[in-house]
Design a protein around this motif. Sequence first.
Motif, PDB file in Angstrom:
ATOM      1  N   MET A  11       0.825  -1.207   0.000  1.00  0.00           N
ATOM      2  CA  MET A  11       0.000   0.000   0.000  1.00  0.00           C
ATOM      3  C   MET A  11       0.863   1.263   0.000  1.00  0.00           C
ATOM      4  N   LEU A  12       0.391   2.280  -0.675  1.00  0.00           N
ATOM      5  CA  LEU A  12       1.043   3.576  -0.641  1.00  0.00           C
ATOM      6  C   LEU A  12       0.672   4.247   0.676  1.00  0.00           C
ATOM      7  N   PRO A  13       1.636   4.503   1.567  1.00  0.00           N
ATOM      8  CA  PRO A  13       1.295   5.044   2.887  1.00  0.00           C
ATOM      9  C   PRO A  13       1.023   6.542   2.833  1.00  0.00           C
ATOM     10  N   LYS A  14       0.346   7.039   3.845  1.00  0.00           N
ATOM     11  CA  LYS A  14       0.184   8.472   4.004  1.00  0.00           C
ATOM     12  C   LYS A  14       1.489   9.045   4.553  1.00  0.00           C
ATOM     13  N   VAL A  15       1.872  10.234   4.092  1.00  0.00           N
ATOM     14  CA  VAL A  15       3.078  10.900   4.593  1.00  0.00           C
ATOM     15  C   VAL A  15       2.681  12.248   5.171  1.00  0.00           C
ATOM     16  N   PRO A  16       3.460  12.756   6.142  1.00  0.00           N
ATOM     17  CA  PRO A  16       3.073  13.995   6.830  1.00  0.00           C
ATOM     18  C   PRO A  16       2.914  15.192   5.907  1.00  0.00           C
ATOM     19  N   SER A  17       3.848  15.348   4.974  1.00  0.00           N
ATOM     20  CA  SER A  17       3.793  16.500   4.073  1.00  0.00           C
ATOM     21  C   SER A  17       4.612  16.185   2.831  1.00  0.00           C
TER      22      SER A  17
END
Length: 729
Positions: A359-365
Amino acid sequence: MLLAVCSRRPLLNAHLIRLSVRGLFSESGVWERDYKAETRRRVEQLWHGRIQEQWQRDSSRKKFYILSMFPYPSGRLHMGHVRVYTISDTISHFQRMRGHQVLNPMGWDAFGLPAENAAIERGLDPEDWTKSNIESMRKQLDSLGLCFNWDREVTTCLPDYYKWTQYLFIKLFEAGLAYQKEALVNWDPEDQTVLADEQVDESGRSWRSGAASISQIYYSLTEVTALNVFTGREVPVVISSKNEFDGHLDTVMGIPDSSEEEAELAQSLGLSWISVLKTEQDGTQTLINSDEFTGQSRAEAFNSVTQKARERNAGGYLTSAKLRDWLISRQRYWGTPIPIVHCSACGPVPVPVEELPVMLPKVPSLSGKGASPLKMAQDWLRCQCPRCKGPAERETDTMDTFVDSSWYYFRYTDPQNPLRPFERSRADHWMPVDVYIGGKEHAVMHLYYARFLSHFCRDQGMVSHREPFRKLLVQGLIKGQTFRVAETGQYLTKEDIDFSGVCLDSGSRLQVTWEKMSKSKHNGLDPQEVLQQYGLDTMRLYLLYAAPPEQDILWDVKTDAIPGVLRWQARLWGLITKLRAAREGPETPNPSVLNKRERSEARKIWENKNYAITQVKLCDDFLKPLSGLSQVRNPLGSVLLGKGSVLQQPWPSVDPEYLQTPDTLQLSVRINNKACGSVSVPREVAQDAQKVQELVLNSPLGARLLSERVIKKAILSPRTALINFLVDE
């Protein structure tokens, strides 16, 4: 009582037929004689849902797979989109009327740099931005009355799609066709990512951002030697600062005897060598000091050495001098994660198929600068090696979007399959694509990659067909007029210039050209504005009529064919109105009561009808007014008798009698638009203006009426058997 029921049933059916078509003309069911803008709007509104509903009713006949290149979801359609999808929609309806089971799918090429860059500029999540744009563009496509198989929609940024992109990558990796190495790369300083060679244009600029790419060269500077597998001797390795050698090669065998340049290089580096080439008096070269190859000519030795290298699995013939490896990794976030784990003990290890998707993870910015953003997702980054179970890290580069689009045409054949990319039987049923439609900017790179993946899938036993596309239709651009300041190249709006071609503010001289529509060039056109002004049918008819699909359209409302399209629609409506009036009488039309002149005219109409069927291609907007004939008292014909909608009718076929007629036809002759008679001409030359003119002039009719007159112009109709001579009175 039974007789009474039977006698009334036809009246009930007729009543139902009349009710079913009432809304076509007006709320009252009264036919409107004039084809006004409001009439056009109501006709389009009525047919919009009916056409799409009918499209969903499938057929079990011979397949026809038409595919238009799926769009990047930028949020707004442009006129290029409208043109390509109008072409594919028209072909779809034509093939369906010919009895084919048609597949015309739509999806979204949803990963890529534009979404990431837009998210950075706006402080948004690229996933949210992309999904919002898809929803907006889907509504825009629906407003155009296009009939896509929406139940087969694919979106490349969704896990249920990129799971199988990762699966195919692993298959390539396992087959030795995907690998990782350090190499000279093209760096885009604006998009902060690596570019494949194919993504850098002739001037050294990125194909997307336009920035000049920077070549980065690394010098691994050690005393390295290579082993000559034929002789067992060590060979010195020299690292060059060249981008590449001839033939796009990154490694070559240097032979000082073969060129002055290589001899000078060896001397400057203090390298000694044994001569292996002898030049004869006639200029030919033969090998010396080369064991079994000694005495062979240079050409003979090349083949012999190459064959020996193949036998030892140490080399072989070059597959192509132009074919290069495809660089797919990108140092950006919004793309398909590469399913590789890096282990200090095992090296690069593919993720097990049962653990896909990665999965493509969420990143902070997102900043768009520096290393891959996925390095910031520490919990995602650290993992266990699938092979030794030791600590490892995931690959942080993502795939280029060309990988996503290299196989989407397969997924359309089986889009909801949770077990594999597609079922072979379903892919074999629909593949290959019968007609593939898209812009010329994708006619090289995308097709190169799509064909590569298709050949690979064939080698893997996943499909039967090797080539994915039977026919390519590259549609032309829609160009708008641009105004640029000659000295600076600055693009101006129409409001900034006067009619003499001068900038109002500075008085500078302008360059006026036609270029691909673009907001930055101030020559774009919003399809919704065109839709509001002219209507859906008029816009679609114009795009089909203005130029052949392969040619560019120069959009200029003042001089182009839109007024002519509007007049044609009005004439068609008027023709139906007259026919309705003729069929509303109390008696059924009887051809036997026609007089000689009327029978002759009827014969011409019959011939022209059959000729048109052999020449004309479908334009489905032509069919909409024809349902107006189903309400008349004496309709005649299965369509008009209410036996199914006009949308359910087959494409008309040529009457057998027409095919058996003599190889001549009667050509109507007009002089200054006045009918003067007819001349028999061979059917095979009926569209050759020069030959037809000669035949008419040499006929008794031509000799009598044209021999002593000055002919200014002769116009041969492309649609009917008619020629019009414009002469001096």
